[in-house]
Design a protein around this motif. Structure first.
Motif, PDB file in Angstrom:
ATOM      1  N   PRO A 183       8.900  93.837  48.876  1.00 55.18           N
ATOM      2  CA  PRO A 183       9.360  92.765  49.764  1.00 55.18           C
ATOM      3  C   PRO A 183       9.700  91.476  49.017  1.00 55.18           C
ATOM      4  CG  PRO A 183       7.459  93.875  50.704  1.00 55.18           C
ATOM      5  CD  PRO A 183       7.583  94.371  49.301  1.00 55.18           C
ATOM      6  N   LEU A 184       8.890  91.145  47.989  1.00 57.80           N
ATOM      7  CA  LEU A 184       9.164  89.946  47.211  1.00 57.80           C
ATOM      8  C   LEU A 184      10.472  90.086  46.436  1.00 57.80           C
ATOM      9  CD1 LEU A 184       7.810  87.213  46.659  1.00 57.80           C
ATOM     10  CD2 LEU A 184       6.709  88.236  44.671  1.00 57.80           C
ATOM     11  N   LEU A 185      10.711  91.268  45.880  1.00 58.92           N
ATOM     12  CA  LEU A 185      11.961  91.531  45.164  1.00 58.92           C
ATOM     13  C   LEU A 185      13.149  91.495  46.117  1.00 58.92           C
ATOM     14  CD1 LEU A 185      13.479  92.436  42.584  1.00 58.92           C
ATOM     15  CD2 LEU A 185      12.961  94.801  43.239  1.00 58.92           C
ATOM     16  N   LYS A 186      12.972  92.096  47.304  1.00 59.13           N
ATOM     17  CA  LYS A 186      14.057  92.151  48.282  1.00 59.13           C
ATOM     18  C   LYS A 186      14.445  90.760  48.768  1.00 59.13           C
ATOM     19  CE  LYS A 186      15.367  94.440  52.599  1.00 59.13           C
ATOM     20  NZ  LYS A 186      14.920  95.346  53.694  1.00 59.13           N
ATOM     21  N   LEU A 187      13.485  89.848  48.784  1.00 61.80           N
ATOM     22  CA  LEU A 187      13.761  88.477  49.217  1.00 61.80           C
ATOM     23  C   LEU A 187      14.382  87.654  48.099  1.00 61.80           C
ATOM     24  CD1 LEU A 187      13.437  86.121  51.254  1.00 61.80           C
ATOM     25  CD2 LEU A 187      11.165  85.755  50.270  1.00 61.80           C
ATOM     26  N   SER A 188      13.835  87.748  46.879  1.00 62.28           N
ATOM     27  CA  SER A 188      14.231  86.845  45.795  1.00 62.28           C
ATOM     28  C   SER A 188      15.539  87.234  45.112  1.00 62.28           C
ATOM     29  CB  SER A 188      13.113  86.772  44.750  1.00 62.28           C
ATOM     30  OG  SER A 188      12.832  88.055  44.213  1.00 62.28           O
ATOM     31  N   LEU A 189      15.753  88.538  44.869  1.00 63.40           N
ATOM     32  CA  LEU A 189      16.923  88.963  44.094  1.00 63.40           C
ATOM     33  C   LEU A 189      18.251  88.621  44.769  1.00 63.40           C
ATOM     34  CD1 LEU A 189      17.848  90.376  41.502  1.00 63.40           C
ATOM     35  CD2 LEU A 189      17.784  92.544  42.759  1.00 63.40           C
ATOM     36  N   PRO A 190      18.454  88.953  46.056  1.00 68.06           N
ATOM     37  CA  PRO A 190      19.733  88.582  46.685  1.00 68.06           C
ATOM     38  C   PRO A 190      19.969  87.077  46.713  1.00 68.06           C
ATOM     39  CG  PRO A 190      18.572  90.200  48.017  1.00 68.06           C
ATOM     40  CD  PRO A 190      17.609  89.731  46.974  1.00 68.06           C
ATOM     41  N   MET A 191      18.899  86.307  46.921  1.00 67.66           N
ATOM     42  CA  MET A 191      19.048  84.856  46.988  1.00 67.66           C
ATOM     43  C   MET A 191      19.595  84.286  45.685  1.00 67.66           C
ATOM     44  SD  MET A 191      15.593  83.665  48.994  1.00 67.66           S
ATOM     45  CE  MET A 191      15.922  81.936  48.683  1.00 67.66           C
ATOM     46  N   ILE A 192      18.958  84.670  44.563  1.00 62.10           N
ATOM     47  CA  ILE A 192      19.363  84.064  43.297  1.00 62.10           C
ATOM     48  C   ILE A 192      20.726  84.589  42.839  1.00 62.10           C
ATOM     49  CG2 ILE A 192      18.214  85.749  41.785  1.00 62.10           C
ATOM     50  CD1 ILE A 192      17.428  83.341  40.006  1.00 62.10           C
ATOM     51  N   LEU A 193      21.020  85.871  43.102  1.00 60.86           N
ATOM     52  CA  LEU A 193      22.313  86.420  42.682  1.00 60.86           C
ATOM     53  C   LEU A 193      23.451  85.878  43.530  1.00 60.86           C
ATOM     54  CD1 LEU A 193      21.548  90.157  41.821  1.00 60.86           C
ATOM     55  CD2 LEU A 193      21.816  88.202  40.290  1.00 60.86           C
ATOM     56  N   CYS A 194      23.208  85.653  44.800  1.00 63.65           N
ATOM     57  CA  CYS A 194      24.243  85.052  45.656  1.00 63.65           C
ATOM     58  C   CYS A 194      24.632  83.675  45.132  1.00 63.65           C
ATOM     59  CB  CYS A 194      23.729  84.954  47.093  1.00 63.65           C
ATOM     60  SG  CYS A 194      24.834  84.064  48.215  1.00 63.65           S
ATOM     61  N   GLY A 195      23.630  82.852  44.851  1.00 63.28           N
ATOM     62  CA  GLY A 195      23.913  81.520  44.317  1.00 63.28           C
ATOM     63  C   GLY A 195      24.570  81.576  42.954  1.00 63.28           C
ATOM     64  N   ALA A 196      24.105  82.484  42.090  1.00 64.90           N
ATOM     65  CA  ALA A 196      24.647  82.577  40.738  1.00 64.90           C
ATOM     66  C   ALA A 196      26.106  83.006  40.748  1.00 64.90           C
ATOM     67  CB  ALA A 196      23.809  83.558  39.914  1.00 64.90           C
ATOM     68  N   LYS A 200      12.830  99.998  37.685  1.00 61.24           N
ATOM     69  CA  LYS A 200      12.966 101.160  38.576  1.00 61.24           C
ATOM     70  C   LYS A 200      11.922 102.219  38.250  1.00 61.24           C
ATOM     71  CE  LYS A 200      16.959 102.838  39.555  1.00 61.24           C
ATOM     72  NZ  LYS A 200      18.321 103.400  39.394  1.00 61.24           N
ATOM     73  N   ARG A 201      11.651 102.406  36.965  1.00 60.59           N
ATOM     74  CA  ARG A 201      10.658 103.407  36.568  1.00 60.59           C
ATOM     75  C   ARG A 201       9.234 102.948  36.873  1.00 60.59           C
ATOM     76  NH1 ARG A 201      13.086 104.996  30.552  1.00 60.59           N
ATOM     77  NH2 ARG A 201      14.940 106.137  31.303  1.00 60.59           N
ATOM     78  N   GLU A 202       8.949 101.673  36.609  1.00 64.48           N
ATOM     79  CA  GLU A 202       7.585 101.174  36.779  1.00 64.48           C
ATOM     80  C   GLU A 202       7.189 101.044  38.246  1.00 64.48           C
ATOM     81  OE1 GLU A 202       5.299 100.332  34.220  1.00 64.48           O
ATOM     82  OE2 GLU A 202       6.759 101.467  33.053  1.00 64.48           O
ATOM     83  N   PHE A 203       8.143 100.650  39.102  1.00 63.50           N
ATOM     84  CA  PHE A 203       7.827 100.384  40.507  1.00 63.50           C
ATOM     85  C   PHE A 203       8.437 101.399  41.466  1.00 63.50           C
ATOM     86  CE2 PHE A 203       7.972  96.156  38.352  1.00 63.50           C
ATOM     87  CZ  PHE A 203       6.623  95.867  38.444  1.00 63.50           C
ATOM     88  N   GLN A 204       9.020 102.469  40.926  1.00 66.82           N
ATOM     89  CA  GLN A 204       9.664 103.507  41.753  1.00 66.82           C
ATOM     90  C   GLN A 204      10.669 102.888  42.732  1.00 66.82           C
ATOM     91  OE1 GLN A 204       5.922 103.789  41.476  1.00 66.82           O
ATOM     92  NE2 GLN A 204       6.643 104.757  39.577  1.00 66.82           N
ATOM     93  N   LEU A 205      11.538 102.040  42.204  1.00 69.61           N
ATOM     94  CA  LEU A 205      12.539 101.388  43.039  1.00 69.61           C
ATOM     95  C   LEU A 205      13.758 102.290  43.205  1.00 69.61           C
ATOM     96  CD1 LEU A 205      12.429  97.828  41.405  1.00 69.61           C
ATOM     97  CD2 LEU A 205      11.228  98.581  43.467  1.00 69.61           C
ATOM     98  N   ARG A 206      14.338 102.252  44.381  1.00 65.74           N
ATOM     99  CA  ARG A 206      15.560 103.014  44.642  1.00 65.74           C
ATOM    100  C   ARG A 206      16.770 102.119  44.479  1.00 65.74           C
ATOM    101  NH1 ARG A 206      12.236 104.876  48.953  1.00 65.74           N
ATOM    102  NH2 ARG A 206      13.233 103.341  50.315  1.00 65.74           N
TER     103      ARG A 206
END
Length: 481
Positions: free
Chosen positions: A291-304, A410-416
């Motif tokens: 959930p923390l990744l899902k919230l933070s990653l789109p925010m910073i990449l959108c601005g960048a 992806k390997r450490e946290f089993q992210l899809r």
């Protein structure tokens, strides 16, 4: 945790947007305009040179301490006094090795008085970061937020007085800039120390070699990670100055473009500073970081993505607005270098999560490959192409490093794979590029207006494409439960 992250992020953004961009684009830029490309190029080179060996001074203690105090706050009275002794010893070793390295590289003896102040500033900066790692680890996020801007705020006052106070008829000297940095860093370090001191039952400094060696052993992986990242992000200045026929001038051009990247990186650093202790806490409590990744990653990449595209289209106008000695060549350097903001922003997110997970051995292997790629390309390209080659090499290296961190995460946290997020980011970029082309072809449109339209549209599209989470922001208006 998401609400806490957003609340502190907004507060951090507010105070940092007020202070740090003004310092970088107002004070630091004006200093370069006053002293000229060559003097500022030498300043940037010496700063980067002392920064390369900063890892000896820090030795990963900041990240190691942040993670451990976040998870075990009761350890502060035990760790802090011993680490103070360790920091002092590392500072002395750092000073000696930096001076020796300067002699080996053939720096003129005339540079050494100024070099000593650069070294002192790096020691003070490392001390502040160490103190802040304790403060944020204890959960005092607001206090830590104020400390992020204290030294820059003081520096704005001091250098602003030197630049515009009309207290002397002498031209502004680059040495004054360095001395003002020393003063502001010393005051900030003193305040940060006393904030921690008030949290301690007592402060008894003891020399315990076995305990200090244990800390060094545990912090070594963090030290290596920081050192490797520092090399492939900061060695460019030194290599430009050493390898190119007009090295100091090329370094000054590169510094002018890098200043804008530094101003933008303030945001990425804020994300990382909040993510690391929060992610470490979640992992200790066996909670998911998704959930923390899902919230933070789109925010910073959108601005960048928004800022990078707008800057590329109006790179020439921006550079000529900021610098007295700007050139089309310098604008092209900026256009290439600014792409790094997207890559570095992603790296801040994934790197923080991997650090919190203690996945440092794999990260260090990746960063070692990144250093080899960066140094090799710079040796090959800088002698002929100068600052432009360094900018292109940095983009190549950061791309390689980000892809590697994504694979590791992806390997450490089993992210899809989030195909939806990728598609929305690509759509955002395509719309902004199309609009940018149209605005550039509309000769009647002021570049300031065009730049503003791209930024505003990027934010609007971020909400429309659900890159900026509206529901999460609404939660901020609710009372704490």
């Amino acid at each position: 945790m998401n609400r806490e992250f957003l609340l502190n992020l907004l507060f951090l953004l507010f105070i940092n947007v007020l202070i740090k961009p003004f310092y970088i684009l107002g004070i630091d830029r004006t200093v370069q305009n006053r002293v000229g490309l060559e003097d500022y190029g030498l300043y940037a080179t010496l700063f980067s040179f002392t920064f390369l060996l900063q890892i000896i001074n820090d030795f990963g203690l900041q990240n190691f301490n942040n993670r451990n105090i976040s998870q075990h706050r009761q350890l502060l009275p035990k760790y802090f006094p011993n680490m103070l002794v360790l920091k002092l010893g590392l500072g002395l070793i750092y000073t000696a090795l930096t001076l020796m390295a300067a002699l080996v590289l053939g720096y003129s003896a005339d540079y050494f008085p100024l070099l000593l102040f650069f070294i002192l500033n790096q020691i003070l900066l490392s001390a502040i970061l160490f103190f802040r790692s304790n403060i944020s680890g204890l959960g005092f996020y607001r206090t830590d937020s104020w400390l992020t801007i204290m030294d820059r705020g003081l520096l704005i006052v001091l250098v602003g007085f030197l630049l515009w106070g009309n207290w002397t008829t002498q031209p502004f000297q680059i040495e004054w800039f360095v001395y003002a940095q020393t003063t502001s860093l010393l005051l900030t370090a003193t305040v940060a120390f006393f904030i921690i001191y008030r949290q301690l039952p007592r402060l008894t400094v003891q020399f315990r070699p076995a305990f200090l060696l244990l800390i060094l052993k545990k912090s070594y992986p963090y030290a290596l990670a920081i050192f490797l990242m520092t090399v492939y992000t900061r060695i460019d200045f030194v290599m430009i100055e050493r390898l190119h026929p007009t090295g100091e001038k090329e370094a000054g051009i590169y510094a002018a473009a890098y200043r804008l990247l530094d101003a933008l990186n303030v945001i990425g650093l804020l994300f990382a500073g909040l993510l690391l202790p929060m992610a470490a806490r979640l992992l200790k409590e066996k909670q998911s970081i998704r959930p923390l990744l899902k919230l933070s990653l789109p925010m910073i990449l959108c601005g960048a993505i928004t800022v990078v595209i707008a800057t590329i289209f109006y790179r020439k106008e921006l550079l000529f607005l900021l610098y007295d000695d700007a050139s089309n060549y310098g604008a092209n350097v900026l256009g290439v270098l600014i792409v790094n903001f997207i890559l570095i922003s992603g790296g801040y997110i994934y790197g923080s999560l991997l650090t919190a997970n203690d996945s440092l051995e794999k990260m260090n292997q990746l960063f070692a490959l990144s250093v080899g790629l960066n140094v090799g390309l710079n040796f090959w390209l800088i002698p002929q192409y100068g600052a432009l080659a360094a900018a292109a090499t940095t983009v190549t290296t950061q791309t390689f490093a980000l892809i590697g961190q994504i694979i590791l995460a992806k390997r450490e946290f089993q992210l899809r794979n989030d195909i939806g997020l990728i598609a929305r980011l690509v759509l955002l970029g395509c719309i902004l590029v199309t609009l940018g082309i149209y605005l550039k072809m509309s000769f009647g449109t002021s570049w300031v207006v065009g730049f503003g339209i791209l930024l505003i549209l990027g934010i609007g599209l971020g909400f429309l494409l659900r890159l900026l989470d509206v529901a999460a922001f609404i939660q901020l208006t609710k009372s704490e439960r």
